[in-house]
Design a protein around this motif. Structure first.
Motif, mmCIF file in Angstrom:
data_model
loop_
_atom_site.group_PDB
_atom_site.id
_atom_site.type_symbol
_atom_site.label_atom_id
_atom_site.label_comp_id
_atom_site.label_asym_id
_atom_site.label_seq_id
_atom_site.Cartn_x
_atom_site.Cartn_y
_atom_site.Cartn_z
ATOM 1 N N ARG A 77 -8.928 -0.563 5.011
ATOM 2 C CA ARG A 77 -8.050 0.608 4.938
ATOM 3 C C ARG A 77 -8.391 1.452 3.714
ATOM 4 O O ARG A 77 -7.589 1.555 2.782
ATOM 5 C CB ARG A 77 -6.598 0.158 4.882
ATOM 6 C CG ARG A 77 -6.160 -0.614 6.114
ATOM 7 C CD ARG A 77 -4.752 -1.095 5.970
ATOM 8 N NE ARG A 77 -4.749 -2.192 4.973
ATOM 9 C CZ ARG A 77 -3.665 -2.804 4.574
ATOM 10 N NH1 ARG A 77 -2.498 -2.467 5.035
ATOM 11 N NH2 ARG A 77 -3.728 -3.782 3.696
ATOM 12 N N LEU A 133 -5.833 4.326 2.467
ATOM 13 C CA LEU A 133 -4.629 3.988 1.704
ATOM 14 C C LEU A 133 -4.924 3.899 0.207
ATOM 15 O O LEU A 133 -4.143 4.361 -0.621
ATOM 16 C CB LEU A 133 -4.024 2.690 2.218
ATOM 17 C CG LEU A 133 -3.543 2.714 3.662
ATOM 18 C CD1 LEU A 133 -2.971 1.357 4.050
ATOM 19 C CD2 LEU A 133 -2.531 3.807 3.885
ATOM 20 N N ILE A 175 1.116 4.189 -2.841
ATOM 21 C CA ILE A 175 0.905 5.605 -2.514
ATOM 22 C C ILE A 175 2.019 6.475 -3.089
ATOM 23 O O ILE A 175 1.768 7.538 -3.658
ATOM 24 C CB ILE A 175 0.788 5.789 -0.984
ATOM 25 C CG1 ILE A 175 -0.525 5.191 -0.488
ATOM 26 C CG2 ILE A 175 0.880 7.257 -0.607
ATOM 27 C CD1 ILE A 175 -0.623 5.105 1.018
ATOM 28 N N ALA A 183 0.844 -1.200 0.000
ATOM 29 C CA ALA A 183 0.000 0.000 0.000
ATOM 30 C C ALA A 183 0.877 1.247 0.000
ATOM 31 O O ALA A 183 0.593 2.217 -0.712
ATOM 32 C CB ALA A 183 -0.936 -0.018 1.209
ATOM 33 N N LEU A 184 1.948 1.238 0.767
ATOM 34 C CA LEU A 184 2.857 2.383 0.802
ATOM 35 C C LEU A 184 3.521 2.585 -0.562
ATOM 36 O O LEU A 184 3.646 3.717 -1.035
ATOM 37 C CB LEU A 184 3.912 2.187 1.888
ATOM 38 C CG LEU A 184 4.954 3.296 2.010
ATOM 39 C CD1 LEU A 184 4.284 4.614 2.350
ATOM 40 C CD2 LEU A 184 5.991 2.942 3.048
#
Length: 135
Positions: free
Chosen positions: A75, A78, A7, A3-4
């Motif tokens: 989430r 995200l 992003i 997810a990071l």
């Protein structure tokens, strides 16, 4: 972790495209590629436009991939951040690549559309002394 990466990918792809675009611009200016004619254009502008279009298409693909990604029910922030980052990267690439199409290359003048603009070059104060100190 993925997810990071999703992003930061949108702005990361923009940074790569931006860096490549202006690195090739510097190389082209240093090697005189603006003097090599390709039809009505020059080699430098063709290369820069091709890089810009490829970067925009890559970012457009990433925006579509992020908008079609399955929503994570646990989430949602995200996923939203990944989509916003992708759109921001695309808009940034569109805006930072516009000078490739509109501005002159390597000669220090501004617009390619208006000959003679912005007028005569104004020398910096003290530059007319040939490097000698005035006393």
């Amino acid at each position: 972790m993925t997810a990071l990466l999703r992003i930061i990918a949108g702005l990361g792809f923009w940074a790569i495209g931006f860096s490549l675009l202006y690195a090739v611009h510097g190389l082209a200016c240093a090697h005189g590629w603006s003097a090599v004619a390709i039809g009505p254009l020059d080699l430098q502008r063709v290369l820069l436009a091709a890089i810009w279009i490829a970067a925009c298409l890559g970012l457009l693909w990433w925006v579509r991939a992020m908008s079609r990604a399955p929503r994570d029910g646990e989430r949602p922030l995200l996923g939203w951040l990944a989509r916003i980052s992708a759109v921001t990267g695309l808009v940034s690439m569109l805006l930072t690549g516009v000078p490739v199409l509109l501005l002159r290359q390597c000669d220090g003048r501004a617009l390619a559309l208006e000959p003679g603009w912005p007028g005569p070059v104004v020398q910096a104060q003290g530059s007319s002394t040939g490097g000698q100190a005035q006393g």
